[in-house]
Design a protein around this motif. Structure first.
Motif, PDB file in Angstrom:
ATOM      1  N   ASN A  23       0.984  -1.207  -0.037  1.00 51.22           N
ATOM      2  CA  ASN A  23       0.089   0.383  -0.285  1.00 51.22           C
ATOM      3  C   ASN A  23       0.486   1.615  -0.309  1.00 51.22           C
ATOM      4  OD1 ASN A  23      -2.396  -1.376   0.229  1.00 51.22           O
ATOM      5  ND2 ASN A  23      -2.636  -1.175   2.264  1.00 51.22           N
ATOM      6  N   ILE A  26       1.921   2.112  -3.815  1.00 51.95           N
ATOM      7  CA  ILE A  26       0.685   2.706  -4.856  1.00 51.95           C
ATOM      8  C   ILE A  26       1.012   3.920  -5.578  1.00 51.95           C
ATOM      9  CG2 ILE A  26      -1.288   2.101  -6.156  1.00 51.95           C
ATOM     10  CD1 ILE A  26      -1.449  -0.354  -3.955  1.00 51.95           C
ATOM     11  N   PRO A  29      -3.834   4.172  -9.777  1.00 47.34           N
ATOM     12  CA  PRO A  29      -3.807   3.207 -10.533  1.00 47.34           C
ATOM     13  C   PRO A  29      -4.089   3.419 -12.334  1.00 47.34           C
ATOM     14  CG  PRO A  29      -5.573   4.465  -9.546  1.00 47.34           C
ATOM     15  CD  PRO A  29      -4.695   4.876  -8.586  1.00 47.34           C
ATOM     16  N   ASP A  99      -1.621  -9.617  -8.119  1.00 48.10           N
ATOM     17  CA  ASP A  99      -1.870  -8.483  -8.497  1.00 48.10           C
ATOM     18  C   ASP A  99      -1.131  -6.988  -8.573  1.00 48.10           C
ATOM     19  OD1 ASP A  99      -3.794  -6.652  -8.646  1.00 48.10           O
ATOM     20  OD2 ASP A  99      -5.212  -7.286  -6.957  1.00 48.10           O
ATOM     21  N   ARG A 101      -2.328  -3.822  -8.655  1.00 46.31           N
ATOM     22  CA  ARG A 101      -2.109  -2.871  -8.391  1.00 46.31           C
ATOM     23  C   ARG A 101      -1.907  -3.119  -6.494  1.00 46.31           C
ATOM     24  NH1 ARG A 101      -7.220  -1.735 -12.219  1.00 46.31           N
ATOM     25  NH2 ARG A 101      -6.114  -1.066 -14.040  1.00 46.31           N
ATOM     26  N   HIS A 102      -3.208  -4.097  -6.112  1.00 41.19           N
ATOM     27  CA  HIS A 102      -2.306  -4.167  -4.674  1.00 41.19           C
ATOM     28  C   HIS A 102      -1.394  -4.424  -4.046  1.00 41.19           C
ATOM     29  CE1 HIS A 102      -6.617  -3.546  -6.004  1.00 41.19           C
ATOM     30  NE2 HIS A 102      -6.741  -2.961  -5.423  1.00 41.19           N
ATOM     31  N   ASN A 103       0.421  -5.486  -4.851  1.00 37.77           N
ATOM     32  CA  ASN A 103       1.047  -5.895  -4.581  1.00 37.77           C
ATOM     33  C   ASN A 103       0.903  -7.259  -3.702  1.00 37.77           C
ATOM     34  OD1 ASN A 103       3.457  -6.549  -4.557  1.00 37.77           O
ATOM     35  ND2 ASN A 103       3.735  -4.656  -1.942  1.00 37.77           N
ATOM     36  N   LEU A 132      -3.847  -9.483   1.404  1.00 40.30           N
ATOM     37  CA  LEU A 132      -4.499  -7.567   1.669  1.00 40.30           C
ATOM     38  C   LEU A 132      -3.789  -7.330   2.743  1.00 40.30           C
ATOM     39  CD1 LEU A 132      -8.038  -7.620   0.465  1.00 40.30           C
ATOM     40  CD2 LEU A 132      -6.049  -6.724  -0.677  1.00 40.30           C
TER      41      LEU A 132
END
Length: 724
Positions: A23, A26, A29, A99, A101-103, A132
Motif C-alpha cells: 500500500n 501504490i 491506479p 495482482d 495494483r495491490h501488490n 491484503l
C-alpha cells in the motif's frame, strides 16, 4: 569504551533488500505497466507475452518465459518458472498469479528472500502468498535468517505466517534444525521479526549447577495490554523439582511497577515451601513529586545459596523494604521514607541488625538569593528508629549553614559555618541512655585552593598544579550517652580529607581541629580535551587528639586517637600509549611504613572485542592482612570467528580461588555458540559451586540456553552483549 559481541561478525553481509508494504508504493491506479517480450498478442482484453518476458510496475519486476496480463484488473498469470523482484523481496518460483495494483501474489514452489523490518528472512516453500493484510503465508516452508544457501540453521514447518506489521512470525508443526540435525520439534511456535512485543513462548534455557543439577527453563511471555505484560518461567531442576518464576510489569501514569515472585516445593528438603518476592517501582506524579519503592522478602536464609547463581546473592544477609516520596522544587527538596529490613539469617543477634525507619522525613531549603555573597541553606531530618529488643526512639536533626564562596580563574576560597542541633526521645533506653537528650555543636570550615598551569608543546596541551587546603574546627562534646542508630566510620580516602565529619549518619559528630593539605596535578590533551593523567595525594594534620568514637562508653586513653597526622592517601588515573589505562589508590601509614589500603587496576583495550584487565586489592588492619586479592580478566578473538573469555579472582591471604571462569565463543553471520564453565566460592566460604553455561544464538530467532552474556558482563569489565 563499550565492547559488543558484534566485533566478530562484522564480516557478515548486509541484507540485500529493504521491504516496504504494498500500500505504501501504490502511486496511482493509472500508472502504466511496462512490458517486454519476444512476441506480444492482445485478444479480448488479455495480453499474452511470449518469450523473454519482462513486466515492470512501480519498481516491481517479473522475469519469465511467458505470461498473460489483464490490464483492467492488473492481474498477471504465469505458467512456468519466474523471478519476481520487488521492494524488499526476491522470489524464484514456479507458476504464479500477481495482482500488480495491490501488490498481492500467489506462487507455487518458491525460493524466497525477504527483508522484514531490517531482518533478512530466507527459505523455500511449496506455496506462497501475500495477503491484503500485508502478511506472507507459506506452506511446506523453511525459514532462516542466514544468507541464501547457508543451511546452518532453519525452521521446517507445515505452515509459516510472517506479519511485518505486527512483527510476528508463526510456524505450525515445525522442527528446528541446526547443522542438519533436528534439535527441537513442537506443534506451534511464534517468533519475533521486529523489536515489538508479542505473546508466546520464548527460547528455552538449559543450565547446570551443583546445587540444582540440570535445569530447563521454559519462559512464556504474555503481552496483556500495551501497558501490562507478564513472563512466566517454569524452572525444572533435577535435584529440587520445579520452581515457578513470575514477572509482572505495569506502566501507569505514576511510573513503572515490577513484581517478581519465585515459588518452589523443594524436593531436596522434603518438599519444603520456599519463595522469594520482590517489588520495584519508580515513578513521577508531576514535575515536583516522584516516588520509589523497593521491597523484597525471602522464605529462608539458604534460599540464595541453594537457588541463586552468584557470589553476590549467596552473601546477602538483609533484604530491604523501602518506600520513598520525593519532592524537588529547586531550592526546596524533601523526602518521606518508610524503611524496614528482613534479616535473612535469624541467628544474627538483635544488636547487629539494622534499625527500621518508620518514618524518615528530610528537607533541605536554600535561600533563593545570596545576601552580600553569602549562601544560606538548612537541612532538617526527623526519624523514628525501631528494632526488636533494642533502644528505640525518635531523632530530630537540624543544621543551618552559611557559606561565602569566592571563585576566580586561578583560585577559590570558601569559608562555612554551621550549627547542628540534635534531639533524641528514647524508649527502652535502660541505664545506658537518658530518655531525652540533645546536642548542640558548631562547625567551622575553610576551604581554599589555587590553580596553576603550564603549556606543553604547541598543541594546546597543559599540565596543572592544584594545591588545596581545608581547615576544620569542631569542638569536642561527649556523645557516649547517644545511641548508635545509623552512624559508622567512613573509609579514609582523598574525598575524606575535605569532609566535615568522619562518621556517617547523625549520631556522631567528630571533634576536629585539623588542617588537610592536598595536591593534584592533571595533564590535559589540547587536541581533544581529554584528561590523560590525574594524580592526587594528601594528608591531615591534627592539632588536637580525637576523642569522639563509635562507642557508647565515655572516652578513655585507649579510645582516644593521639596521632599528629593521618595516613597519606593518594589516587592516580592515567591513559597510556598503546591503549592502556590505569587506576590506583593507596592509604599509607607513615608511622609504621605500611599500606592500610591499596588498589591497582590496569586495562588494555586496543579495539572492540579485545580486553585485558589486571587488578590487585589489599586491606590491612593492625598489621594483619585482612584482604589481598588478585583479579584478572580477558576477552580476546582467536581468528575471525572464535573468541576466548576468562576471569580469575584469587584471595592471596586465604590462598583460595574466589571465582574462576573460562568462556569460549563462536560467532558467524547467522548463529553463535557460547560455552562457559564457572567455579565460585559459596556456603560462607566453606565450599565451591560449579556451573556450566551453554547458549546457542540463532540470529533473528532467539537465544537458546543460559544467559552467557549477562555472566560475562558481570565478570569482565568493559564487556557488553548485543544479544540481550
Amino acid at each position: 569504551m563499550l565492547v559488543s559481541t558484534g566485533a566478530i561478525a562484522a564480516q557478515c553481509p548486509a541484507p540485500a533488500y529493504t521491504y516496504q508494504t504494498g500500500n505504501a508504493v501504490i502511486a496511482s491506479p493509472d500508472t502504466p505497466v511496462e512490458a517486454e517480450a519476444d512476441r506480444i498478442v492482445s485478444d479480448k482484453g488479455v495480453v499474452s507475452l511470449e518469450g523473454n518476458t519482462t513486466i515492470d510496475y512501480l519498481g516491481r519486476q517479473i522475469f519469465a518465459e511467458n505470461a498473460k496480463y489483464t490490464p483492467d484488473s492488473g492481474e498477471v498469470l504465469i505458467d512456468g518458472s519466474l523471478r519476481f523482484r520487488g521492494q524488499g523481496i526476491l522470489l524464484d518460483s514456479e507458476n504464479a498469479r500477481f495482482d500488480l495494483r495491490h501488490n498481492l501474489f500467489e506462487t507455487g514452489q518458491s525460493i524466497y528472500e525477504i527483508d522484514l523490518n531490517g531482518n533478512r528472512a530466507t527459505g523455500s516453500a511449496t506455496g506462497m502468498a501475500r495477503t491484503l493484510e500485508g502478511k506472507f503465508e507459506l506452506n511446506g516452508a523453511t525459514y532462516s535468517t542466514c544468507p541464501p544457501g547457508d543451511k546452518s540453521w532453519y525452521i521446517r514447518a507445515d505452515s509459516i505466517s510472517l506479519d511485518p506489521e505486527e512483527g510476528i512470525g508463526t510456524a505450525k508443526k515445525l522442527t528446528l534444525n541446526f547443522k542438519g540435525v533436528p534439535i527441537m520439534a513442537i506443534p506451534a511456535f511464534s517468533f519475533p521479526i521486529s523489536p515489538k512485543r508479542k505473546t508466546g513462548f520464548l527460547a528455552p534455557i538449559f543450565a547446570r549447577s551443583d546445587n540444582t543439577g540440570f535445569e530447563l527453563h521454559i519462559p512464556w511471555y504474555w503481552n496483556i495490554r500495551p501497558n501490562i505484560d507478564a513472563t512466566f518461567i517454569p524452572r525444572v531442576m533435577s535435584k529440587r523439582g520445579t520452581q515457578l518464576r513470575t514477572e509482572l510489569r505495569y506502566l501507569s501514569t505514576q511510573g513503572i511497577w515490577t513484581l517478581d515472585n519465585e515459588y518452589l516445593n523443594d524436593s531436596e528438603l522434603n518438599y519444603t515451601r520456599r519463595a522469594f518476592t520482590q517489588l520495584n517501582h519508580a515513578g513521577r506524579f508531576d514535575r515536583y513529586w516522584s516516588s520509589r519503592i523497593k521491597a523484597s522478602r525471602v522464605s529462608d536464609k539458604d534460599y540464595f545459596l541453594d537457588l541463586g547463581n552468584s557470589l553476590e546473592l549467596a552473601s546477602i544477609t538483609h533484604l530491604e523494604q523501602r518506600a520513598d516520596l520525593i519532592f524537588d522544587n529547586g531550592p526546596v527538596t524533601g523526602l518521606a521514607r518508610l524503611q524496614s529490613f528482613q534479616t535473612v539469617d535469624a541467628a544474627i543477634v538483635a544488636d547487629e541488625r539494622p534499625y527500621r525507619r518508620l518514618p524518615q522525613l528530610t528537607a533541605r531549603v536554600e535561600a533563593p538569593q545570596k545576601l552580600l555573597g553569602i549562601k544560606a541553606l538548612a537541612d532538617a531530618e526527623f526519624v523514628f528508629f525501631d528494632r526488636t529488643d533494642s533502644t528505640i526512639g525518635s531523632r530530630i536533626d537540624i543544621q543551618p549553614r552559611l557559606t561565602l564562596p569566592v571563585q576566580r580563574d586561578a583560585w577559590f576560597f570558601k569559608p562555612s559555618w554551621s550549627h547542628r542541633f540534635t534531639y533524641y526521645n528514647l524508649t527502652n533506653s535502660g541505664e545506658n541512655f537518658d530518655s531525652a537528650s540533645s546536642r548542640n555543636l558548631d562547625t567551622l570550615s575553610i576551604d581554599g585552593g589555587l590553580f596553576f598551569d603550564r603549556a606543553l608543546g604547541n598543541s594546546g596541551s597543559i599540565q596543572t598544579l592544584e594545591p588545596r587546603a581545608f581547615y576544620l574546627r569542631v569542638p569536642y562534646q561527649d556523645q557516649s550517652d547517644i545511641p548508635l542508630f545509623d552512624s559508622s566510620a567512613f573509609d579514609f580516602n582523598i574525598s575524606q580529607l575535605f569532609r566535615e565529619n568522619r562518621f556517617s549518619g547523625s549520631d556522631r559528630v567528630a571533634d576536629a581541629n585539623q588542617l588537610s593539605l592536598a595536591l593534584t596535578s592533571r595533564f590535559i590533551n589540547g587536541l581533544d580535551g581529554r584528561e590523560t593523567l590525574r594524580a592526587s595525594m594528601g594528608q591531615i594534620f591534627y592539632f588536637n587528639d580525637r576523642r569522639v568514637s563509635l562507642s557508647t562508653e565515655s572516652p578513655t586513653t585507649a579510645t582516644t586517637d593521639t596521632r599528629d597526622t593521618s595516613d597519606f592517601v593518594g589516587e592516580l588515573s592515567a591513559e597510556f600509549k598503546n591503549d592502556w589505562r590505569g587506576k590506583s589508590s593507596i592509604q599509607w601509614n607513615p608511622d609504621d611504613s605500611s599500606t592500610v589500603r591499596g588498589s591497582l587496576q590496569l586495562s588494555y583495550r586496543p579495539a572492540d572485542g579485545r580486553i585485558i584487565n589486571l587488578g590487585h586489592r589489599v586491606v590491612h588492619n593492625n598489621q594483619n592482612t585482612n584482604t589481598e586479592q588478585l583479579d584478572m580478566s580477558v576477552l580476546w578473538p582467536i581468528g575471525d570467528s572464535w573468541r576466548i573469555a576468562g576471569r580469575w579472582n584469587y584471595s592471596l591471604d586465604d590462598d583460595v580461588s574466589i571465582e574462576s571462569l573460562v568462556g569460549l565463543e563462536y560467532d558467524s553471520c547467522c548463529w553463535a555458540l557460547r560455552f562457559a564453565a564457572r567455579r565460585y566460592i559459596s556456603d560462607e566460604g566453606r565450599d565451591h559451586e560449579n556451573n556450566l553455561y551453554l547458549q546457542l544464538v540463532l540470529k533473528g530467532l532467539a537465544p537458546v540456553g543460559q544467559n552467557y552474556g549477562a555472566l560475562l558482563e558481570n565478570a569482565i569489565l568493559g564487556y557488553r552483549d548485543e544479544y540481550q
